[in-house]
Design a protein around this motif. Structure first.
Motif, PDB file in Angstrom:
ATOM      1  N   GLY B 218       5.617  46.617 -15.495  1.00 24.11           N
ATOM      2  CA  GLY B 218       5.714  47.861 -16.236  1.00 24.11           C
ATOM      3  C   GLY B 218       4.520  48.792 -16.095  1.00 24.11           C
ATOM      4  N   LEU B 219       3.612  48.493 -15.174  1.00 21.22           N
ATOM      5  CA  LEU B 219       2.456  49.367 -14.948  1.00 21.22           C
ATOM      6  C   LEU B 219       2.316  49.639 -13.460  1.00 21.22           C
ATOM      7  N   VAL B 220       1.668  50.777 -13.138  1.00 20.62           N
ATOM      8  CA  VAL B 220       1.423  51.054 -11.725  1.00 20.62           C
ATOM      9  C   VAL B 220       0.335  50.109 -11.245  1.00 20.62           C
ATOM     10  N   TYR B 221       0.630  49.339 -10.215  1.00 18.39           N
ATOM     11  CA  TYR B 221      -0.325  48.346  -9.733  1.00 18.39           C
ATOM     12  C   TYR B 221      -1.218  48.939  -8.654  1.00 18.39           C
ATOM     13  N   SER B 222      -0.595  49.601  -7.678  1.00 17.52           N
ATOM     14  CA  SER B 222      -1.423  50.296  -6.686  1.00 17.52           C
ATOM     15  C   SER B 222      -0.580  51.328  -5.949  1.00 17.52           C
ATOM     16  N   THR B 223      -1.234  52.181  -5.204  1.00 14.80           N
ATOM     17  CA  THR B 223      -0.539  53.211  -4.449  1.00 14.80           C
ATOM     18  C   THR B 223      -1.031  53.205  -3.008  1.00 14.80           C
ATOM     19  N   LEU B 224      -0.119  53.272  -2.064  1.00 19.24           N
ATOM     20  CA  LEU B 224      -0.495  53.340  -0.651  1.00 19.24           C
ATOM     21  C   LEU B 224      -0.036  54.671  -0.091  1.00 19.24           C
ATOM     22  N   ARG B 225      -0.926  55.284   0.699  1.00 18.56           N
ATOM     23  CA  ARG B 225      -0.524  56.515   1.363  1.00 18.56           C
ATOM     24  C   ARG B 225      -0.467  56.284   2.851  1.00 18.56           C
ATOM     25  N   LYS B 226       0.534  56.880   3.467  1.00 20.04           N
ATOM     26  CA  LYS B 226       0.695  56.658   4.899  1.00 20.04           C
ATOM     27  C   LYS B 226      -0.358  57.446   5.666  1.00 20.04           C
ATOM     28  N   GLY B 227      -0.620  58.633   5.209  1.00 23.25           N
ATOM     29  CA  GLY B 227      -1.578  59.483   5.896  1.00 23.25           C
ATOM     30  C   GLY B 227      -1.116  59.766   7.314  1.00 23.25           C
ATOM     31  N   GLU B 228      -2.026  59.617   8.246  1.00 21.51           N
ATOM     32  CA  GLU B 228      -1.698  59.936   9.627  1.00 21.51           C
ATOM     33  C   GLU B 228      -1.300  58.712  10.431  1.00 21.51           C
ATOM     34  N   ARG B 229      -1.198  57.575   9.759  1.00 21.92           N
ATOM     35  CA  ARG B 229      -0.900  56.344  10.488  1.00 21.92           C
ATOM     36  C   ARG B 229       0.506  56.309  11.050  1.00 21.92           C
ATOM     37  N   ARG B 230       0.687  55.329  11.974  1.00 20.65           N
ATOM     38  CA  ARG B 230       2.032  55.135  12.501  1.00 20.65           C
ATOM     39  C   ARG B 230       2.833  54.306  11.502  1.00 20.65           C
ATOM     40  N   GLN B 231       4.128  54.340  11.645  1.00 19.73           N
ATOM     41  CA  GLN B 231       4.994  53.658  10.682  1.00 19.73           C
ATOM     42  C   GLN B 231       4.759  52.159  10.677  1.00 19.73           C
ATOM     43  N   GLU B 232       4.508  51.569  11.875  1.00 20.77           N
ATOM     44  CA  GLU B 232       4.324  50.110  11.984  1.00 20.77           C
ATOM     45  C   GLU B 232       3.102  49.662  11.174  1.00 20.77           C
ATOM     46  N   GLU B 233       2.030  50.441  11.293  1.00 18.58           N
ATOM     47  CA  GLU B 233       0.810  50.084  10.562  1.00 18.58           C
ATOM     48  C   GLU B 233       1.051  50.154   9.051  1.00 18.58           C
ATOM     49  N   PHE B 234       1.737  51.241   8.688  1.00 18.94           N
ATOM     50  CA  PHE B 234       2.026  51.431   7.275  1.00 18.94           C
ATOM     51  C   PHE B 234       2.863  50.268   6.748  1.00 18.94           C
ATOM     52  N   TYR B 235       3.833  49.852   7.572  1.00 18.73           N
ATOM     53  CA  TYR B 235       4.698  48.741   7.207  1.00 18.73           C
ATOM     54  C   TYR B 235       3.876  47.486   6.948  1.00 18.73           C
ATOM     55  N   LYS B 236       2.912  47.202   7.842  1.00 18.49           N
ATOM     56  CA  LYS B 236       2.078  46.011   7.694  1.00 18.49           C
ATOM     57  C   LYS B 236       1.277  46.058   6.395  1.00 18.49           C
ATOM     58  N   GLU B 237       0.775  47.244   6.090  1.00 18.84           N
ATOM     59  CA  GLU B 237      -0.007  47.347   4.867  1.00 18.84           C
ATOM     60  C   GLU B 237       0.873  47.149   3.623  1.00 18.84           C
ATOM     61  N   ILE B 238       2.085  47.683   3.699  1.00 18.10           N
ATOM     62  CA  ILE B 238       3.016  47.480   2.575  1.00 18.10           C
ATOM     63  C   ILE B 238       3.287  45.997   2.404  1.00 18.10           C
ATOM     64  N   MET B 239       3.534  45.323   3.561  1.00 20.21           N
ATOM     65  CA  MET B 239       3.824  43.895   3.509  1.00 20.21           C
ATOM     66  C   MET B 239       2.677  43.120   2.876  1.00 20.21           C
ATOM     67  N   SER B 240       1.462  43.456   3.269  1.00 21.38           N
ATOM     68  CA  SER B 240       0.329  42.684   2.746  1.00 21.38           C
ATOM     69  C   SER B 240       0.120  42.958   1.257  1.00 21.38           C
ATOM     70  N   THR B 241       0.325  44.210   0.843  1.00 18.66           N
ATOM     71  CA  THR B 241       0.218  44.508  -0.581  1.00 18.66           C
ATOM     72  C   THR B 241       1.286  43.749  -1.364  1.00 18.66           C
ATOM     73  N   GLN B 242       2.470  43.720  -0.769  1.00 20.85           N
ATOM     74  CA  GLN B 242       3.573  43.052  -1.448  1.00 20.85           C
ATOM     75  C   GLN B 242       3.294  41.555  -1.598  1.00 20.85           C
ATOM     76  N   SER B 243       2.674  40.965  -0.576  1.00 25.39           N
ATOM     77  CA  SER B 243       2.405  39.526  -0.654  1.00 25.39           C
ATOM     78  C   SER B 243       1.321  39.229  -1.696  1.00 25.39           C
ATOM     79  N   VAL B 244       0.370  40.154  -1.822  1.00 25.68           N
ATOM     80  CA  VAL B 244      -0.633  39.975  -2.876  1.00 25.68           C
ATOM     81  C   VAL B 244       0.042  40.086  -4.243  1.00 25.68           C
ATOM     82  N   LEU B 245       0.939  41.069  -4.314  1.00 25.94           N
ATOM     83  CA  LEU B 245       1.614  41.363  -5.573  1.00 25.94           C
ATOM     84  C   LEU B 245       2.536  40.235  -6.021  1.00 25.94           C
ATOM     85  N   GLY B 246       3.337  39.754  -5.067  1.00 23.22           N
ATOM     86  CA  GLY B 246       4.339  38.777  -5.468  1.00 23.22           C
ATOM     87  C   GLY B 246       3.966  37.364  -5.092  1.00 23.22           C
ATOM     88  N   GLY B 247       2.798  37.174  -4.446  1.00 25.57           N
ATOM     89  CA  GLY B 247       2.413  35.838  -4.011  1.00 25.57           C
ATOM     90  C   GLY B 247       2.977  35.520  -2.650  1.00 25.57           C
TER      91      GLY B 247
END
Lengths: 642, 252
Positions: B218-247
């Protein structure tokens, strides 16, 4: 592409889903309209001597009918509102405000209503002609049915349905006002059945529910024995049975089905998946509705049975109270009409039958249970006649035959053949053996006042006569003066005899006609209302099933993907239909049986035949709705894999 | 700033048994952004989308769309607001079976006074962009799931709303249809400068957006911005954040 066009198109494409709703509406309109039309039909009303009774009957009937129609239409509307959630939510999402959505519903309802009203009135007009013919038939009145069309009836029907229309609008408005958008979007995903575990509470309540009904039934059979408590007892029985029914639907059925399920130890087959498990929880959440349907069925079957019993028994009841064609108060009356008929050249036969009032001890052949009715039950009054008046009868000096035992009072008295029967008068006692008991009367109620009549050998009659105690001697002998027309009696003869200046008489044919008219009327009104009950409860169950079948479409898809054939699924669904429709019906019929059993004797002389006929007809019509539902399910199953 | 949420709280249940789903969320979304909201089941992401999109009411807090507080709006104004400024895409498509694809798409336009030619042009634009033009005469049950979802998207875009809310739009689609739809969404986001807010649990889907907001309890945990990166890189960062978040990397 305006919104109105989209709405219209959407509506007409949806019309198949409205099918039964519209049918039911049309039917309600035509039922009501024909009902009103008949009550307004002057040519019929004039012809019926019991016209005030007829109009009260119609009034009560129409009030009941209005209640049923309103409940039913509002129920149907609420189901359709729920079914159309997604659509209504979507309209709001694209930016229609609630008032506009409300207006859409209003337009649709207006189309349905106006259409149904017109078609229903036309159909009702035809229906009323047919019904009126049926009515006059059951009342045994000869009258050709004309084609009178009453604007007043149209107006009355229109007013009622406009009122219902307004009620529906209020219902729609409240629905829209109270249901939040978020609920509308998610509503169609929620399931009715809450699959919680059945705890100890359920088992306990399950047992309580069934016991309550059982106690209610037991008390209803005991009602006769505690007649002085009849009214409070009746309410206790009603309360027990109604609450018991509710608890049964809420807990007992789930509890019983769960026991069956447990006995299978996890080896559920397709039939069980479709019937047992799904019904178990659905019955619970629909307990109130099912209770309503059971009680309503019980009410209509019970009332229809009772009125049919009355109608069915009219002939024999009249024969009992008036065993001859014409009965007169005294010898002068008899001789007056004897002469009159002779002058008119009508062949007839006269009877003069003296009957003596005597007391009978209630022991041996007779056991009576009259204490509860505030009556002395050690002695019973009986009329005694000599067998010399009956050619076909010759009794021995030690024998007696009792006749006329089918009256209301006689329910409390039991006779056992071949036991001694003791007649007393003052100190005099004389015992005879009871040879036979006949339900039919030989004396009119004008003479017997409802007592049974004992036939004895002529010598015994003379002995009784000379030993009659002095106090009653004067009053003790009453004579029946009667007359039978040779061949068939007819209304012409009756009308000829029935002149104001002529002496009083009692006529079988007159009694028969007035009672036939009265009971025929009652039966007709009750049957009409009962039929509407049947129709509406059938429709309600059908709508429920249509809704459930749509919800379970996914399960059929899964089952068919798992390799079950349509036939196997249909078999499971047939069992489900049998249970969903069968249980309320069964409970309703059982209730009706015990209700009729408790009080039928006050209405007539024969219980089983008329009651079973009513139940069979009711069941047959009711089953139609189960079959309709099954047909619908079959279609859903067939289309589920598409 | 097109959307601004301040201290959003949402709870369900009665006085005695209350569950707080959103515990105070602050959020800013700029015009033309493509924002994904991610989080484990029960983190409140769908509830957040529902309150942001005016489908559900907040328990406390305020939501401003272009400076107007929608939490204080009356039904009529809210309806007007939805009509002009919002578009919706659902996981279950929510198309009307009784209407053709074209009629479904044009539904939002049918409630405003527009010239026929204008309506037709709007339809042409969206339908062509989403590649469903030739399906116009068909009924929803005659086309595939991916096509149905594109129809639903077309309906959301046709009246050129300011914000489009999408609740798990790819949830019921196979990966090919999903990436097709997401590409279209992204394209439309760029071309028409419409703002998209999307709830998803799929990292691939989220990687199409320009910003990902993670919710937890129920709270904002973190925010990721894509910025100028490529989609693949952004995807990897989302994945790693998600694994931290959900274990674990994949949501259970």
């Amino acid at each position: 592409m305006s919104l109105n066009r989209i709405i219209l198109k959407n509506f007409f494409r949806n019309i198949r889903n409205y099918g039964l709703y519209i049918f039911a509406l049309i039917f309600s309109v035509s039922l009501y309209f024909s009902f009103v039309l008949m009550s307004k039909d002057e040519s019929a009303a004039e012809e019926l001597s019991s016209s005030t009774l007829m109009s009260t009957g119609f009034l009560v009937g129409s009030v009941l009918l209005v209640i049923i129609i309103v409940t039913f239409v509002m129920f149907a509307n609420s189901i359709f509102l729920k079914r159309r959630n997604t659509e209504l939510a979507l309209f709001q999402l694209i930016g229609l405000n609630r008032n506009k959505v409300f207006r859409i519903l209003l337009q649709e309802n207006a189309i349905i209503y106006f259409g149904s009203l017109v078609i229903g009135i036309l159909l009702g007009f035809l229906l009323s002609r047919i019904l009126l013919m049926v009515l006059l038939r059951v009342m045994q009145v000869e009258l050709s049915v004309g084609l009178t069309f009453s604007m007043e009836a149209v107006l009355q029907t229109a007013v009622l349905f406009v009122v219902i229309f307004v009620l529906l609008l209020v219902q729609n408005f409240i629905f829209l006002k109270r249901t939040k958008l978020i609920d509308m979007i998610t509503l169609n995903r929620t399931n009715e059945s809450d699959s919680r575990r059945l705890g100890v509470g359920t088992i306990l309540m399950g047992i309580i529910g069934i016991s309550m009904i059982a106690v209610g039934y037991y008390l209803s059979t005991a009602l006769v024995d505690y007649i002085e408590w009849a009214i409070p007892l009746m309410f206790i029985v009603l309360g027990l049975v109604i609450i018991g029914t509710y608890i049964t639907f809420k807990f007992s059925i789930a509890f019983i089905l769960n026991m069956i399920r447990k006995s299978k130890k996890g080896h559920v087959n397709v039939t069980d998946v479709l019937s047992l498990t799904s019904i178990m929880f659905k019955m619970k959440s629909n307990a109130f509705l099912l209770t309503m349907i059971s009680i309503v069925s019980a009410l209509s079957v019970g009332l229809m049975s009772l009125s049919y019993i009355t109608y069915y028994s009219t002939g024999s009841m009249v024969e009992n109270s008036t065993p001859h064609d014409y009965i007169f108060e005294d010898a002068e009356g008899l001789s007056f009409y004897d002469d009159l008929l002779a002058r008119e050249g009508i062949e007839h036969e006269t009877f003069e039958l003296p009957a003596m009032e005597y007391n009978v001890e209630t022991k041996g052949a007779i056991s009576a249970d009259l204490e509860l009715m505030d009556m002395d039950d050690s002695i019973l009054m009986m009329m005694v006649v000599s067998d010399a008046h009956f050619e076909s009868m010759d009794l021995g000096p030690n024998e007696t035959v009792i006749t006329g035992t089918s009256g209301v009072m006689q329910t409390f008295i039991d006779y056992s053949v071949n036991e001694p029967l003791t007649f007393t008068s003052g100190d005099y006692k004389h015992s005879l053996e009871l040879a036979d008991v006949q339900g039919q009367s030989i004396l009119p109620s004008m003479v017997t006042f409802g007592s049974p009549t004992a036939i004895v050998d002529d010598s015994v009659y003379q002995e009784f006569s000379s030993n009659q105690s002095p106090e009653v001697e004067g009053e003790g002998v009453r004579t029946m003066y009667a007359l039978d027309i040779t061949g068939e009696d007819s209304m012409e003869i009756f009308n000829m005899m029935d002149q104001e200046e002529n002496p009083y008489f009692d006529s079988q044919i007159e009694n028969y006609t007035t009672q036939m008219q009265m009971f025929g009327m009652t039966m007709f009104v009750i049957a009409f209302v009962g039929f509407s009950f049947l129709l509406t409860s059938g429709c309600i169950l059908y709508f429920k099933q249509v809704g459930e079948s749509e919800d379970e479409r996914g399960s059929y898809n899964v089952l068919r993907k798992l390799g079950f054939s349509q036939r196997e699924i249909t078999r499971g669904l047939s069992i489900k239909m049998t249970i969903t429709f069968g249980i309320p019906l069964l409970i309703g019929l059982l209730h009706a049986y015990f209700a009729v059993n408790a009080g039928w004797f006050m209405f007539g002389t024969e219980m089983w035949t008329p009651m079973l006929i009513v139940m069979a007809v009711y069941t047959a019509f009711y089953s139609l709705f189960a079959i309709l539902s099954l047909v619908y399910y079959k279609r859903v199953v067939r289309e589920s894999l598409a | 700033m097109i959307l601004e949420a301040k201290g959003i709280k949402k709870s369900y249940g009665n006085r005695f048994n209350r569950t707080e789903v959103l515990k105070g969320i602050d959020l800013d979304i700029e015009k033309g952004e493509f924002v994904s909201i991610m989080g484990a089941s029960g983190s409140g992401k769908t509830t957040l989308l529902n309150v942001l999109s005016s489908i559900d009411r907040v328990s406390s807090g305020h939501i401003f769309i272009e400076g107007e507080d929608i939490t204080a709006m009356k039904d009529k104004k809210l309806a007007n607001f939805r009509k002009n400024d919002l578009g919706f895409i659902f996981q279950q498509y929510n198309l009307l079976d009784t209407l053709t694809v074209k009629e479904n798409i044009l539904l939002p336009l049918s409630i405003r006074n527009m010239k026929k030619g204008e309506v037709e042009r709007q339809f042409e634009t969206v339908a062509n962009e989403l590649g469903i033009h030739e399906l116009g005469g068909k009924y929803p049950n005659e086309i595939s799931g991916g096509q149905q979802q594109r129809t639903s998207a077309a309906r959301a875009f046709v009246h050129q709303p300011k914000i489009i809310f999408a609740d798990e739009p790819t949830g019921a689609l196979d990966s090919k249809s999903a990436s097709g739809l997401l590409n279209k969404l992204k394209q439309m986001n760029i071309n028409s400068r419409s703002t998209i807010v999307m709830v998803t649990h799929d990292a691939t889907a989220a990687s199409y957006s320009s910003r990902v907001i993670f919710l937890k309890d129920g709270l904002v945990y973190s925010t990721l911005r894509k910025g100028e990166r490529r989609q693949e890189e952004f995807y990897k960062e989302i994945m790693s954040t998600q694994s931290v978040l959900g274990g674990v990397g994949v949501e259970s």
